[in-house]
Design a protein around this motif. Structure first.
Motif, mmCIF file in Angstrom:
data_model
loop_
_atom_site.group_PDB
_atom_site.id
_atom_site.type_symbol
_atom_site.label_atom_id
_atom_site.label_comp_id
_atom_site.label_asym_id
_atom_site.label_seq_id
_atom_site.Cartn_x
_atom_site.Cartn_y
_atom_site.Cartn_z
ATOM 1 N N MET A 1 7.895 34.515 77.356
ATOM 2 C CA MET A 1 9.079 33.877 76.856
ATOM 3 C C MET A 1 8.666 32.467 76.476
ATOM 4 O O MET A 1 8.007 31.773 77.244
ATOM 5 C CB MET A 1 10.164 33.876 77.921
ATOM 6 N N HIS A 2 9.070 32.039 75.271
ATOM 7 C CA HIS A 2 8.650 30.751 74.737
ATOM 8 C C HIS A 2 9.787 29.731 74.744
ATOM 9 O O HIS A 2 10.951 30.082 74.628
ATOM 10 C CB HIS A 2 8.153 30.916 73.302
ATOM 11 N N ALA A 3 9.394 28.480 74.878
ATOM 12 C CA ALA A 3 10.348 27.378 74.800
ATOM 13 C C ALA A 3 10.783 27.198 73.352
ATOM 14 O O ALA A 3 10.069 27.586 72.409
ATOM 15 C CB ALA A 3 9.710 26.102 75.316
ATOM 16 N N VAL A 4 11.942 26.599 73.154
ATOM 17 C CA VAL A 4 12.428 26.305 71.804
ATOM 18 C C VAL A 4 11.410 25.411 71.118
ATOM 19 O O VAL A 4 10.907 24.455 71.694
ATOM 20 C CB VAL A 4 13.806 25.604 71.876
ATOM 21 N N GLY A 5 11.074 25.755 69.891
ATOM 22 C CA GLY A 5 10.138 24.961 69.119
ATOM 23 C C GLY A 5 8.682 25.360 69.277
ATOM 24 O O GLY A 5 7.817 24.811 68.613
ATOM 25 N N CYS A 6 8.392 26.311 70.133
ATOM 26 C CA CYS A 6 7.015 26.761 70.323
ATOM 27 C C CYS A 6 6.559 27.527 69.091
ATOM 28 O O CYS A 6 7.252 28.438 68.630
ATOM 29 C CB CYS A 6 6.900 27.643 71.564
ATOM 30 N N PRO A 14 16.229 34.513 68.235
ATOM 31 C CA PRO A 14 17.334 33.612 68.577
ATOM 32 C C PRO A 14 17.101 32.959 69.939
ATOM 33 O O PRO A 14 16.462 33.548 70.821
ATOM 34 C CB PRO A 14 18.541 34.548 68.644
ATOM 35 N N PRO A 15 17.588 31.741 70.111
ATOM 36 C CA PRO A 15 17.480 31.108 71.430
ATOM 37 C C PRO A 15 18.294 31.891 72.455
ATOM 38 O O PRO A 15 19.317 32.485 72.127
ATOM 39 C CB PRO A 15 18.098 29.726 71.225
ATOM 40 N N LEU A 16 17.822 31.902 73.690
ATOM 41 C CA LEU A 16 18.533 32.584 74.765
ATOM 42 C C LEU A 16 19.454 31.606 75.482
ATOM 43 O O LEU A 16 19.152 30.423 75.581
ATOM 44 C CB LEU A 16 17.532 33.147 75.783
ATOM 45 N N LEU A 32 6.077 33.072 81.187
ATOM 46 C CA LEU A 32 6.787 31.945 80.606
ATOM 47 C C LEU A 32 5.805 31.048 79.873
ATOM 48 O O LEU A 32 4.711 30.791 80.345
ATOM 49 C CB LEU A 32 7.504 31.145 81.693
ATOM 50 N N CYS A 33 6.208 30.571 78.711
ATOM 51 C CA CYS A 33 5.393 29.694 77.891
ATOM 52 C C CYS A 33 5.075 28.414 78.668
ATOM 53 O O CYS A 33 5.974 27.727 79.139
ATOM 54 C CB CYS A 33 6.151 29.350 76.617
ATOM 55 N N SER A 34 3.800 28.130 78.816
ATOM 56 C CA SER A 34 3.425 26.887 79.486
ATOM 57 C C SER A 34 3.104 25.802 78.467
ATOM 58 O O SER A 34 3.146 24.620 78.780
ATOM 59 C CB SER A 34 2.236 27.111 80.419
ATOM 60 N N LEU A 35 2.808 26.203 77.227
ATOM 61 C CA LEU A 35 2.439 25.246 76.191
ATOM 62 C C LEU A 35 3.551 24.247 75.907
ATOM 63 O O LEU A 35 3.310 23.060 75.773
ATOM 64 C CB LEU A 35 2.056 26.002 74.910
ATOM 65 N N TYR A 36 4.789 24.728 75.848
ATOM 66 C CA TYR A 36 5.903 23.847 75.530
ATOM 67 C C TYR A 36 6.925 23.729 76.650
ATOM 68 O O TYR A 36 8.052 23.360 76.424
ATOM 69 C CB TYR A 36 6.590 24.296 74.229
ATOM 70 N N GLY A 37 6.574 24.092 77.854
ATOM 71 C CA GLY A 37 7.385 23.784 79.009
ATOM 72 C C GLY A 37 8.398 24.807 79.484
ATOM 73 O O GLY A 37 9.185 24.488 80.357
ATOM 74 N N ALA A 38 8.414 26.016 78.965
ATOM 75 C CA ALA A 38 9.386 26.995 79.457
ATOM 76 C C ALA A 38 9.199 27.218 80.951
ATOM 77 O O ALA A 38 10.167 27.281 81.704
ATOM 78 C CB ALA A 38 9.272 28.321 78.706
ATOM 79 N N ALA A 39 7.952 27.310 81.387
ATOM 80 C CA ALA A 39 7.693 27.519 82.811
ATOM 81 C C ALA A 39 8.165 26.316 83.622
ATOM 82 O O ALA A 39 8.761 26.473 84.684
ATOM 83 C CB ALA A 39 6.204 27.779 83.052
ATOM 84 N N LEU A 40 7.908 25.122 83.124
ATOM 85 C CA LEU A 40 8.331 23.916 83.846
ATOM 86 C C LEU A 40 9.844 23.826 83.938
ATOM 87 O O LEU A 40 10.386 23.341 84.919
ATOM 88 C CB LEU A 40 7.798 22.664 83.146
ATOM 89 N N GLU A 41 10.537 24.292 82.909
ATOM 90 C CA GLU A 41 11.994 24.212 82.886
ATOM 91 C C GLU A 41 12.646 25.299 83.725
ATOM 92 O O GLU A 41 13.647 25.050 84.393
ATOM 93 C CB GLU A 41 12.501 24.304 81.446
ATOM 94 N N LEU A 42 12.114 26.511 83.697
ATOM 95 C CA LEU A 42 12.771 27.639 84.357
ATOM 96 C C LEU A 42 12.316 27.884 85.796
ATOM 97 O O LEU A 42 13.113 28.335 86.612
ATOM 98 C CB LEU A 42 12.590 28.919 83.546
ATOM 99 N N ASP A 43 11.061 27.630 86.120
ATOM 100 C CA ASP A 43 10.591 27.909 87.480
ATOM 101 C C ASP A 43 11.438 27.230 88.551
ATOM 102 O O ASP A 43 11.849 27.887 89.510
ATOM 103 C CB ASP A 43 9.122 27.528 87.650
#
Length: 54
Positions: A1-6, A14-16, A32-43
């Protein structure tokens, strides 16, 4: 799963909503996408609600 803008997110995906993202993140094998922070935001959210995380 990728962060918005990845740049690696599928074109036109579509955004979730938060509920959709949390539900998706719980499925086995979902990373979770670590490149653009999805993991940092959701974990932290997953851990705060007693979810397993990534």
């Amino acid at each position: 799963m990728h962060a918005v803008g990845c740049g690696e997110a599928p074109a036109g995906a579509p955004p979730l909503t938060l509920d959709q993202a949390l539900g998706t993140a719980e499925h086995p094998g979902v990373r979770l996408c670590s490149l653009y922070g999805a993991a940092l935001e959701l974990d932290p959210v997953l851990r705060g609600f007693g979810h397993g995380g990534s």
